[in-house]
Each structure stands twice: as C-alpha cells, then as structure tokens.
Design a protein around this motif. Structure first.
Motif, PDB file in Angstrom:
ATOM      1  N   PRO A 156     -34.371   2.458  25.268  1.00 12.43           N
ATOM      2  CA  PRO A 156     -32.984   2.373  24.822  1.00 12.43           C
ATOM      3  C   PRO A 156     -32.020   2.733  25.951  1.00 12.43           C
ATOM      4  CG  PRO A 156     -34.311   3.346  23.103  1.00 12.43           C
ATOM      5  CD  PRO A 156     -35.220   3.190  24.291  1.00 12.43           C
ATOM      6  N   GLY A 157     -31.003   1.900  26.115  1.00 17.81           N
ATOM      7  CA  GLY A 157     -30.106   1.996  27.262  1.00 17.81           C
ATOM      8  C   GLY A 157     -30.333   0.865  28.239  1.00 17.81           C
ATOM      9  N   TYR A 158     -31.477   0.177  28.084  1.00 18.28           N
ATOM     10  CA  TYR A 158     -31.794  -0.972  28.933  1.00 18.28           C
ATOM     11  C   TYR A 158     -31.065  -2.214  28.417  1.00 18.28           C
ATOM     12  CZ  TYR A 158     -34.453  -4.563  31.384  1.00 18.28           C
ATOM     13  OH  TYR A 158     -34.806  -5.624  32.172  1.00 18.28           O
ATOM     14  N   THR A 159     -30.557  -3.043  29.332  1.00 19.17           N
ATOM     15  CA  THR A 159     -29.924  -4.306  28.971  1.00 19.17           C
ATOM     16  C   THR A 159     -30.863  -5.453  29.315  1.00 19.17           C
ATOM     17  OG1 THR A 159     -27.710  -3.409  29.382  1.00 19.17           O
ATOM     18  CG2 THR A 159     -27.929  -5.806  29.333  1.00 19.17           C
ATOM     19  N   TYR A 160     -31.308  -6.178  28.302  1.00 14.66           N
ATOM     20  CA  TYR A 160     -32.196  -7.312  28.543  1.00 14.66           C
ATOM     21  C   TYR A 160     -31.438  -8.428  29.261  1.00 14.66           C
ATOM     22  CZ  TYR A 160     -36.182  -5.580  25.921  1.00 14.66           C
ATOM     23  OH  TYR A 160     -37.281  -4.849  25.518  1.00 14.66           O
ATOM     24  N   LYS A 161     -32.088  -9.009  30.258  1.00 16.37           N
ATOM     25  CA  LYS A 161     -31.460 -10.037  31.081  1.00 16.37           C
ATOM     26  C   LYS A 161     -31.998 -11.439  30.823  1.00 16.37           C
ATOM     27  CE  LYS A 161     -28.694  -7.376  33.430  1.00 16.37           C
ATOM     28  NZ  LYS A 161     -27.218  -7.538  33.323  1.00 16.37           N
ATOM     29  N   ILE A 162     -33.279 -11.561  30.528  1.00 19.62           N
ATOM     30  CA  ILE A 162     -33.902 -12.881  30.408  1.00 19.62           C
ATOM     31  C   ILE A 162     -34.422 -13.127  29.000  1.00 19.62           C
ATOM     32  CG2 ILE A 162     -35.864 -14.293  31.184  1.00 19.62           C
ATOM     33  CD1 ILE A 162     -35.509 -13.112  33.965  1.00 19.62           C
ATOM     34  N   VAL A 163     -35.072 -12.147  28.404  1.00 20.48           N
ATOM     35  CA  VAL A 163     -35.745 -12.327  27.115  1.00 20.48           C
ATOM     36  C   VAL A 163     -34.735 -12.284  25.968  1.00 20.48           C
ATOM     37  CG1 VAL A 163     -37.461 -11.357  25.545  1.00 20.48           C
ATOM     38  CG2 VAL A 163     -37.882 -11.345  28.013  1.00 20.48           C
ATOM     39  N   LYS A 164     -34.784 -13.327  25.132  1.00 23.01           N
ATOM     40  CA  LYS A 164     -33.891 -13.425  23.968  1.00 23.01           C
ATOM     41  C   LYS A 164     -34.645 -13.341  22.641  1.00 23.01           C
ATOM     42  CE  LYS A 164     -30.477 -14.076  26.765  1.00 23.01           C
ATOM     43  NZ  LYS A 164     -29.588 -12.910  27.062  1.00 23.01           N
ATOM     44  N   GLY A 165     -35.945 -13.296  22.719  1.00 22.26           N
ATOM     45  CA  GLY A 165     -36.763 -13.156  21.525  1.00 22.26           C
ATOM     46  C   GLY A 165     -38.162 -12.750  21.942  1.00 22.26           C
ATOM     47  N   MET A 166     -38.877 -12.103  21.040  1.00 26.79           N
ATOM     48  CA  MET A 166     -40.255 -11.728  21.377  1.00 26.79           C
ATOM     49  C   MET A 166     -41.150 -11.787  20.147  1.00 26.79           C
ATOM     50  SD  MET A 166     -40.465  -7.568  21.892  1.00 26.79           S
ATOM     51  CE  MET A 166     -39.004  -7.351  22.902  1.00 26.79           C
ATOM     52  N   VAL A 167     -42.402 -12.152  20.406  1.00 26.70           N
ATOM     53  CA  VAL A 167     -43.471 -12.038  19.426  1.00 26.70           C
ATOM     54  C   VAL A 167     -44.282 -10.828  19.843  1.00 26.70           C
ATOM     55  CG1 VAL A 167     -45.497 -13.136  18.404  1.00 26.70           C
ATOM     56  CG2 VAL A 167     -43.546 -14.549  19.126  1.00 26.70           C
ATOM     57  N   THR A 168     -44.455  -9.889  18.933  1.00 26.59           N
ATOM     58  CA  THR A 168     -45.180  -8.673  19.302  1.00 26.59           C
ATOM     59  C   THR A 168     -45.857  -8.062  18.086  1.00 26.59           C
ATOM     60  OG1 THR A 168     -44.983  -6.562  20.506  1.00 26.59           O
ATOM     61  CG2 THR A 168     -43.198  -7.125  18.993  1.00 26.59           C
ATOM     62  N   ASN A 169     -46.889  -7.280  18.318  1.00 24.12           N
ATOM     63  CA  ASN A 169     -47.575  -6.554  17.248  1.00 24.12           C
ATOM     64  C   ASN A 169     -46.835  -5.251  16.947  1.00 24.12           C
ATOM     65  OD1 ASN A 169     -49.408  -8.633  17.433  1.00 24.12           O
ATOM     66  ND2 ASN A 169     -51.205  -7.324  17.633  1.00 24.12           N
ATOM     67  N   PHE A 170     -47.444  -4.403  16.133  1.00 24.32           N
ATOM     68  CA  PHE A 170     -46.859  -3.112  15.779  1.00 24.32           C
ATOM     69  C   PHE A 170     -47.567  -2.026  16.579  1.00 24.32           C
ATOM     70  CE2 PHE A 170     -45.968  -6.011  12.399  1.00 24.32           C
ATOM     71  CZ  PHE A 170     -44.607  -5.793  12.180  1.00 24.32           C
ATOM     72  N   HIS A 171     -46.781  -1.241  17.301  1.00 27.98           N
ATOM     73  CA  HIS A 171     -47.308  -0.370  18.345  1.00 27.98           C
ATOM     74  C   HIS A 171     -47.477   1.073  17.878  1.00 27.98           C
ATOM     75  CE1 HIS A 171     -46.720  -3.796  20.898  1.00 27.98           C
ATOM     76  NE2 HIS A 171     -45.454  -3.862  20.521  1.00 27.98           N
ATOM     77  N   GLN A 172     -48.212   1.813  18.694  1.00 32.04           N
ATOM     78  CA  GLN A 172     -48.498   3.203  18.375  1.00 32.04           C
ATOM     79  C   GLN A 172     -47.222   4.049  18.332  1.00 32.04           C
ATOM     80  OE1 GLN A 172     -51.568   3.699  21.587  1.00 32.04           O
ATOM     81  NE2 GLN A 172     -52.638   4.825  19.987  1.00 32.04           N
ATOM     82  N   PRO A 173     -47.216   5.084  17.483  1.00 24.74           N
ATOM     83  CA  PRO A 173     -46.111   6.044  17.529  1.00 24.74           C
ATOM     84  C   PRO A 173     -46.039   6.684  18.917  1.00 24.74           C
ATOM     85  CG  PRO A 173     -47.526   6.430  15.611  1.00 24.74           C
ATOM     86  CD  PRO A 173     -48.238   5.450  16.486  1.00 24.74           C
ATOM     87  N   ARG A 174     -44.846   7.077  19.329  1.00 25.80           N
ATOM     88  CA  ARG A 174     -44.636   7.840  20.562  1.00 25.80           C
ATOM     89  C   ARG A 174     -45.149   7.088  21.811  1.00 25.80           C
ATOM     90  NH1 ARG A 174     -43.769  13.240  19.265  1.00 25.80           N
ATOM     91  NH2 ARG A 174     -44.528  13.897  21.321  1.00 25.80           N
ATOM     92  N   SER A 175     -45.010   5.768  21.803  1.00 23.87           N
ATOM     93  CA  SER A 175     -45.507   4.963  22.916  1.00 23.87           C
ATOM     94  C   SER A 175     -44.359   4.305  23.667  1.00 23.87           C
ATOM     95  CB  SER A 175     -46.462   3.885  22.407  1.00 23.87           C
ATOM     96  OG  SER A 175     -45.772   2.945  21.591  1.00 23.87           O
ATOM     97  N   THR A 176     -44.610   3.958  24.925  1.00 20.71           N
ATOM     98  CA  THR A 176     -43.583   3.266  25.714  1.00 20.71           C
ATOM     99  C   THR A 176     -43.340   1.869  25.154  1.00 20.71           C
ATOM    100  OG1 THR A 176     -45.262   2.507  27.298  1.00 20.71           O
ATOM    101  CG2 THR A 176     -44.093   4.555  27.811  1.00 20.71           C
ATOM    102  N   LEU A 177     -44.325   1.286  24.476  1.00 21.21           N
ATOM    103  CA  LEU A 177     -44.130  -0.042  23.893  1.00 21.21           C
ATOM    104  C   LEU A 177     -43.148   0.019  22.720  1.00 21.21           C
ATOM    105  CD1 LEU A 177     -47.788  -1.400  23.984  1.00 21.21           C
ATOM    106  CD2 LEU A 177     -45.979  -1.615  25.689  1.00 21.21           C
ATOM    107  N   LEU A 178     -43.179   1.110  21.978  1.00 20.75           N
ATOM    108  CA  LEU A 178     -42.205   1.289  20.900  1.00 20.75           C
ATOM    109  C   LEU A 178     -40.800   1.478  21.483  1.00 20.75           C
ATOM    110  CD1 LEU A 178     -41.709   1.469  17.898  1.00 20.75           C
ATOM    111  CD2 LEU A 178     -42.345   3.876  17.968  1.00 20.75           C
TER     112      LEU A 178
END
Length: 406
Positions: free
Chosen positions: A348-370
C-alpha cells in the motif's frame, strides 16, 4: 499517506482455517471458483471457465512461462546409501549463473541450496546412482561453502552426454509448498505445472496460471485478446513469512526475470489494458517500469532494489519513456531480451504503472503477496477475502482464483 516502510504486518492478518487450504487441485483445473471484483468494487462469484468472457475487450493477457524444476534431491550418506538422508533443495544457479547454461551443463555445475538435515553432513561427498534412459550415472554433491541460510553445492557426474536438466528430471522431486503438509506425489508433476510452462527455473509454481487449460486459452484467442509471455523464476523466498513488525524491516528475496524486446516494444505504446496472470507476472511488469527509470537515471546495476519505487530520487517517467529507455539499452548491446533481477516490494502506497487487472489466488495471511493485492485494490482487500472465506473458497496454491480489475 503512511510510509510503506511503517506498515504493520499485523494489519494484514486474517483467520485461515486449516481445512480451507486446498491440499490438491480440482480434477478439472478450470472449474474452480472465480471471485470477480469489477472496476466499481462490486464482488461476485463465478467459475473460472467463464474468464474469457469476463476480460475487457481491450485486454492483453500476460503470463509467466516459467517451469517448476525437480529441485529437491534426496541423498543418502555412506558408500552403500544406508546412512542419514540429506535433502538438497536447489534454489538458484551459481556456476554458470545463467539458468539455461546451468541446465545444459554436462559434467558439473553449482547451485545455492537449502540443505535439510545439515548437521549430519559436515564433510565429504554425497553420492547418488541415477538411471537416465537405461544408463546408470553417479551424481555427487560437495558443499563448498555455507552461511546461516543456504549453502553452495557443487554437483558433478560421470557422463558428458547427460545434462543437469535430465539428471534432476530423473532423480529430483517437484517441491510442493510446505503449507500443504504432505509429501510430493506423482500427480504433482503435472498438477503443479501450468499448461504453458516451458522455461525451466522455478522452485514454486506461478499458481494463478494453474487454472488455465488449452480450452480457456483457445477461448481467449477467439475473442482476439492477445496473449503474451514473460519469465520470472519463482524462488523459495516466495514462502518466506514476514517476521518483522514493520515491513520496512523485511528483506525481499531476489528473483530472475526475462522479457523479450517485442513485449517491451508493445508496452511502450500500449492502448490495451494489461491483465497479469499471477503476482509473479505483476512483479515482472511493474519491475520493467522501474528498470527503465533506473536506466534513464544511469543507476541500473542489473536489479530493482526493494524500495526503489518509493524513492524521492525516482524520476517518475511515463511508461512510454521508461520502455523507450529499456529499448535503447537493448539496442546498444544488441540484446533480444532484457534479463535482470528484482527485489521489488509492492505494498500500500505503491502506484501501479502497467498492470490494470490481475488473476490471482488467495494468499497467506501476513504475506508480501497480500500486501501486493492490497496495493492493487487501494487497501480494500478485506471485503475480497471476507467474501472468499464466507463463500467456501479454497485457499493458497491449489485453491480458487480471483479476477481483480482496476
């Protein structure tokens, strides 16, 4: 706005019952649940095989073509292989450093590895007899250096007609995620690969891609939505938990990326909405933008530093100018593709520059992917995960999927 380094990982926790972790995939990959969060923030539940019709008309789908290698090798100590089991988990090539060249090695190569049961392997060679197409080959492992977290292991074998890739294919195991709490099974050799994987190098699958089938890809082609590939070799660090209170104290792992010049050229003047399949594709695409900025500033040293996107010295180029800088860099060196590494952390605080949509699974709690997902949905991740938890979704690598749109 809060400095991303001050974000507390406790704020990205949620209860994940053990029974919600999918231990195996569904028998039909594309029949899993698909949570869709549209551009208005509305959330709905569909089925993954509906994805082709859900993609916006102006989409371009980008996915990671990496292939999971049989990275886990189990050696037995002693000349008669009756001693303790030593598990060697290959993480990334050390010599040659290039993945392709290392897999093509025909007598020796070295890797940075995790070593299981390390205390039982203080000195000496480990040996393993391997049958490769009816020929017995002796593979040896020698630990040449070690630190607190990993070791450098040199592998040697006695047949110059056999590559390291063929050896580990014959003797190694697919390293399924530790949170599955089970041993690798024969079915994982197929289940834990995407249908479009063909570049060896990952020790974990880009799991959002596991839901795709040839039927899904053909349906996307029928809609004239372009499909493009890139490569990020997923490292074991993808499972590394955030142990620090603030994410500013969490060191991100480095991962290898490769992107063809043709895709970079497309992105330089792209009028399509880029939909990334998986967080690995997201990290690669967003890293591309920052690589262009580093090149423009004369600061590129082969890797995107973890906190560079948030730096006050960042030039904040347009995407077109950033891609143009990469293309000049490639042209000057007569390179067909960009090969680099990234430690980027997207929070949070990051501004996305290229990606406008994503397909992704559900990630672990307390993870960088979340954290990455939260940054994409402007911090509104809890309604997404609450919906999944209350509607019977399956979580993590073999679990269900989501389509998130900006």
């Amino acid at each position: 706005m809060i400095d991303p380094k001050d974000i507390k990982i406790d704020d990205f926790d949620y209860p994940l019952p053990d029974e919600r972790i999918a231990r195996y995939p569904l028998s039909q990959r594309d029949k899993c649940k698909l949570l869709v969060r549209d551009t208005s923030g509305k959330i709905s539940t569909l089925v993954f095989d509906e994805l082709p019709d859900l993609l916006p008309n102006d989409s371009m789908l980008v996915y990671n073509n990496t292939r999971v290698i049989n990275a886990r090798l189990r050696f037995k100590k002693g000349d008669d292989n009756s001693g303790a089991t030593i598990e060697i988990f290959c993480l990334e090539p050390q010599s040659p450093r290039d993945y392709a060249r290392c897999f093509e090695s025909t007598s020796r190569c070295s890797w940075i590895c995790f070593v299981g049961n390390s205390k039982r392997w203080k000195t000496g060679l480990l040996k393993m007899n391997i049958d490769v197409d009816g020929t017995e080959i002796i593979l040896t492992a020698n630990r040449v250096s070690r630190d607190d977290n990993s070791s450098t292991v040199e592998f040697c074998w006695n047949n110059n007609d056999v590559t390291f890739a063929r050896l580990i294919e014959a003797a190694g195991e697919i390293p399924i995620p530790p949170y599955l709490n089970r041993s690798t099974e024969q079915s994982d050799s197929t289940d834990y690969q995407t249908v479009y994987s063909h570049i060896d190098g990952s020790v974990a699958a880009p799991t959002a891609g596991l839901h795709f089938t040839d039927r899904i890809l053909n349906a996307i082609d029928t809609r004239s939505i372009p499909r493009r590939e890139l490569t990020l070799h997923v490292g074991a660090g993808t499972f590394q938990p955030v142990k620090s209170e603030n994410i500013g104290d969490h060191p991100m792992h480095s991962e290898f990326i490769a992107v063809d010049r043709t895709l970079i050229s497309e992105l330089s003047n792209c009028d399509r909405r880029v939909i990334a399949v998986g967080t690995t594709s997201v990290r690669t695409l967003e890293s591309l933008y920052h690589i262009g900025c580093l090149i423009h500033s004369g600061q590129f040293e082969g890797e995107v530093p973890q906190w560079y996107p948030y730096s006050l010295s960042h030039p904040r180029l347009t995407v077109a100018d950033s891609m143009a800088a990469i293309l000049r860099y490639l042209d000057e060196r007569q390179l067909p593709s960009l090969v680099a590494a990234t430690r980027i952390i997207i929070a949070p605080g990051y501004t996305y520059k290229i990606v406008k949509g994503m397909v992704t699974n559900f990630h672990q709690p307390r993870s960088t992917l979340l954290l990455l997902v939260s940054a994409f949905v402007d911090g509104d991740w809890k309604p997404v995960y609450n919906h999944a938890l209350t509607n019977g979704y399956r979580f993590l690598s073999y679990g269900d999927a989501s389509l998130l749109l900006k």
